[in-house]
Design an enzyme around this catalytic site. Sequence first.
Site: not given
Length: 439
Positions: A187, A228, A230, A261, A264, A288, A296, A298, A328
């Site tokens: 990432w 990965e 984003k 993820d 993302h 993820h 956010d 995560d 994650d």
Amino acid sequence: MTKSGNIDKAFRLAREQYEALGVHVDAALERMRKVAISVHCWQGDDVSGFEGDDSALGNGLAVTGNYPGKARTPVELRNDLELAYSLIPGRHRLNLHALYGEFHRPTDRDEIEVEHFQGWMDWARQQHIKLDFNPSFFSHPKASEGFTLAHADSGIRNFWIDHGIACRKIAAAMGAAQQNPCINNFWVPDGYKDTPANRKAPRERLAESLDAIFAEDLPTAQVKDAVECKLFGIGSESYVVGSHEFYLGYAISRNKMLCLDAGHFHPTEVVSDKISSVLMYVPELLLHVSRGVRWDSDHVVTYNDELQAIMQEVVRGDYLERVHIGLDFFDASINRVAAWAIGTRNALRALLAALLEPTDKLQQLERDGDLTARLALLEEQKALPLGAVWNYYCESQGAPVGVEWLDRVREYERSILSHRLDSSEVFRGAKRPINAIAQ
Ligand code: RNT
Ligand code: ZN
């Protein structure tokens, strides 16, 4: 009737209900036992790592909260992980970031070697845990301008290329030692806060840098590389070099694993719908599993619709061999071991729910064009006694049943975590330990 007797009895009744719909519960449990989730080390210390320079987390990663008890050393992190694993049914993996090496003298990212991870490898072997790995392209002076592998300066790019190469070697050594491929996930945070004038050049540089890192063919029995994407990060709101399209194309053209993820993408865009598309073109997928909340990406994984949809897709597509489930999230506002337990247990519970679906029946109804019955069955199954099967599974794996795991976390907090405070820290507000709240 004993507690265990009740769990058995509830399970037998639940099994009957599932079997009436054509679900083989024992077969589902057998498949559950084989799934190893890659638990991320970085929930335990707010993505700090052990480089010893106390440099602030950067490049769009932000951990909020100041709950006491953060792990400060590899031994503390391993102890916390051992407790977390004991609260989770099954045998799982550990996902390490490069900044978690054990460095006895200052060691820059381009100099890290297998020896810095020997302690983790020894511990993993003793614990029967397999390792995954990640190069760390953040929280470093050479990442402070927001660019690493896509930086316009070739000196900076080469530094990070060397880091990537070093990490592949370490991952390969882990894979060889554990006789199981170590997934090495890339990432790269590079991006701009504001509108770029040139979106093309950094993407060309990122592809070139990644190609340089992957130039050496390493056996996939030892290391499997993943990339990965984003959509945006804090400080890279307008442009991220490694976007979804960038990495989808990269993974397909270079035969790499793609990492999706869950946090993302656009807020209404879901990774569950992408799984069956990307698996038509990439060999394997790394997930993820995370939870995006506004900006956010995560938050601790909860048992929400998207988590269930992700696991349903993995099971319905029969992808358990090709999809690697990693986690994650990082939350420093609650007990960190509890965060691991909550998120991992949820991911597993959602997987169990998916394995207990009458998939054949649902797909048959769909083939028959009976969309009324498809919806009816999908909705009715939501009230089936998943909890009874989950409790039985936890008990049969020697893991705590129900919320009893929280007692163990409380005890650990009392005896261990609460003593990790710096003298400057005080309990107040969000810093209250859970045992103080619970009385
Ligand atoms: C960041 C990515 C990445 C990191 C970890 C620490 O947005 O999700 O996976 O969270 O590598
Ligand atoms: Zn991620």
